[in-house]
Design an enzyme around this catalytic site. Structure first.
Site, PDB file in Angstrom:
ATOM      1  N   GLU A  40       0.987  -1.074  -0.010  1.00 32.09           N
ATOM      2  CA  GLU A  40       0.020   0.076   0.225  1.00 32.09           C
ATOM      3  C   GLU A  40       1.023   1.224   0.095  1.00 32.09           C
ATOM      4  O   GLU A  40       1.510   1.643   1.062  1.00 32.09           O
ATOM      5  CB  GLU A  40      -0.812   0.110   1.345  1.00 32.09           C
ATOM      6  N   ARG A  44       0.789  10.115   0.944  1.00 34.75           N
ATOM      7  CA  ARG A  44       1.591  11.113   1.951  1.00 34.75           C
ATOM      8  C   ARG A  44       2.538  11.776   1.310  1.00 34.75           C
ATOM      9  O   ARG A  44       3.135  12.828   2.080  1.00 34.75           O
ATOM     10  CB  ARG A  44       1.827  10.500   3.290  1.00 34.75           C
ATOM     11  N   LYS A 128     -11.405  -0.323   6.273  1.00 34.67           N
ATOM     12  CA  LYS A 128     -10.289  -0.193   7.204  1.00 34.67           C
ATOM     13  C   LYS A 128     -10.497   0.103   8.353  1.00 34.67           C
ATOM     14  O   LYS A 128     -11.659   0.775   8.715  1.00 34.67           O
ATOM     15  CB  LYS A 128      -9.278   0.843   6.527  1.00 34.67           C
TER      16      LYS A 128
END
Length: 318
Positions: A40, A44, A128
């Protein structure tokens, strides 16, 4: 098989923030070499899109997600670069609806029952759970699973090698996200070997593969009993006679008539047989699907297709 089911078989999803796109391919190769062809790559950093593109082109077998996706514009960039699924830290209905309209697998972050209500209203059944440990961890997942039985979770945040087995043992947890396999100092030093070793350690602990017993084709009941008695005399164990075999303790099974394998069979226990099967398939092993034993809808045993050293090998659920 859909993408989220593949993530569930992988069990662990390394969450990585890449500052230099040049690091993306060697880092993901290190993960794959350690047994996790999964990543993943989070948005960011400014390098995320290019990192995803490079991994997708160089390592097409990697299950590639884009993480920390906050806008529909990032969804488009991530998918165009090669991401197969979208993961976000929170639940943005606009982003979720956009992904669903384009048949893009999406796993938004949730933190409480209200988030789960929204997720269910959008048609989602896997979300999630972030930040997992800070929110209450497995205790909160268990509590929320009672009224929301159809929902399954990918906990991320505070997961590590010490607590991952507790999470993965829960039937409502499909997989765990974590970054301990990719420590920042190792990435900065381009120490790919260390990342491979950390990943291998995590995968080995997750699978829990271990020898359960050795089956020997004694061939007939009298020989099976004689062989079992000899082993028990040697090791101080107890004989236990059964219909098709005689056990010497729990470590050796003497077959009363020839079974699978030229010499016999070897049983390998594992924490999750479906997950272990998937990982062994990634290592190049094939399975005899006709040998699968299913009990109450769950796979509990299956043989490898080929023998090793004259022995058939099969997985068993611990």
């Amino acid at each position: 098989m859909d993408f989220l089911e593949k993530l569930s078989l992988a069990g662990l999803v390394p969450v990585i923030a890449i500052n230099d796109a040049e690091d993306a391919v060697p880092l993901c190769k290190a993960l794959s070499d350690g047994g996790l062809p999964v990543a993943e790559i989070t948005f960011r950093t400014a390098a995320a899109e290019e990192a995803i593109r490079r991994v997708h082109e160089a390592l097409p077998n990697v299950l590639l997600c884009a993480g920390t996706v906050l806008t529909t514009e990032q969804v488009d960039r991530a998918v165009a670069a090669g991401a197969a699924a979208i993961v976000s830290p929170g639940l943005n209905p606009e982003v979720v609806k956009y992904c669903l309209s384009k048949n893009i697998p999406v796993c938004p972050g949730t933190a409480n029952p209200s988030d789960l209500e929204v997720a269910l209203s959008l048609g989602l059944h896997t979300v999630k759970f972030f930040p997992a440990e800070a929110l209450g961890g497995l205790k909160l997942i268990k509590a929320m699973s009672a009224p929301y039985g159809a929902m399954k979770f990918m906990p991320t945040g505070g997961i590590n090698e010490n607590n991952m087995l507790d999470y993965l043992a829960n039937p409502k947890v499909v997989c765990c996200g974590g970054s301990w396999m990719v420590p920042g100092d190792a990435v900065a030093a381009k120490d790919w070997d260390r990342i491979t070793e950390l990943t291998r350690s995590a995968v080995n602990k997750m699978l829990g593969l271990e020898l359960r017993h050795v089956g020997i084709n004694s061939g007939d009941p009298d020989t099976a009993m004689k062989d079992a008695e000899a082993i028990c005399k040697l090791l101080g164990w107890t004989v236990k006679d059964g219909n098709s075999s005689t056990f010497a303790g729990t470590g050796f099974e003497m077959m009363k008539k020839p079974g699978r394998g030229k010499n016999g069979h070897i049983a390998i226990g594992c924490n999750n047989i479906k997950r272990a099967k998937w990982h062994l398939e990634q290592r190049g092993f094939a399975f005899d699907e006709d040998s699968a034993v299913v009990k109450e809808g769950k796979l509990i045993a299956i043989y490898l297709k080929d023998e090793i050293g004259g022995f058939a090998f099969h997985l068993v659920q611990k």
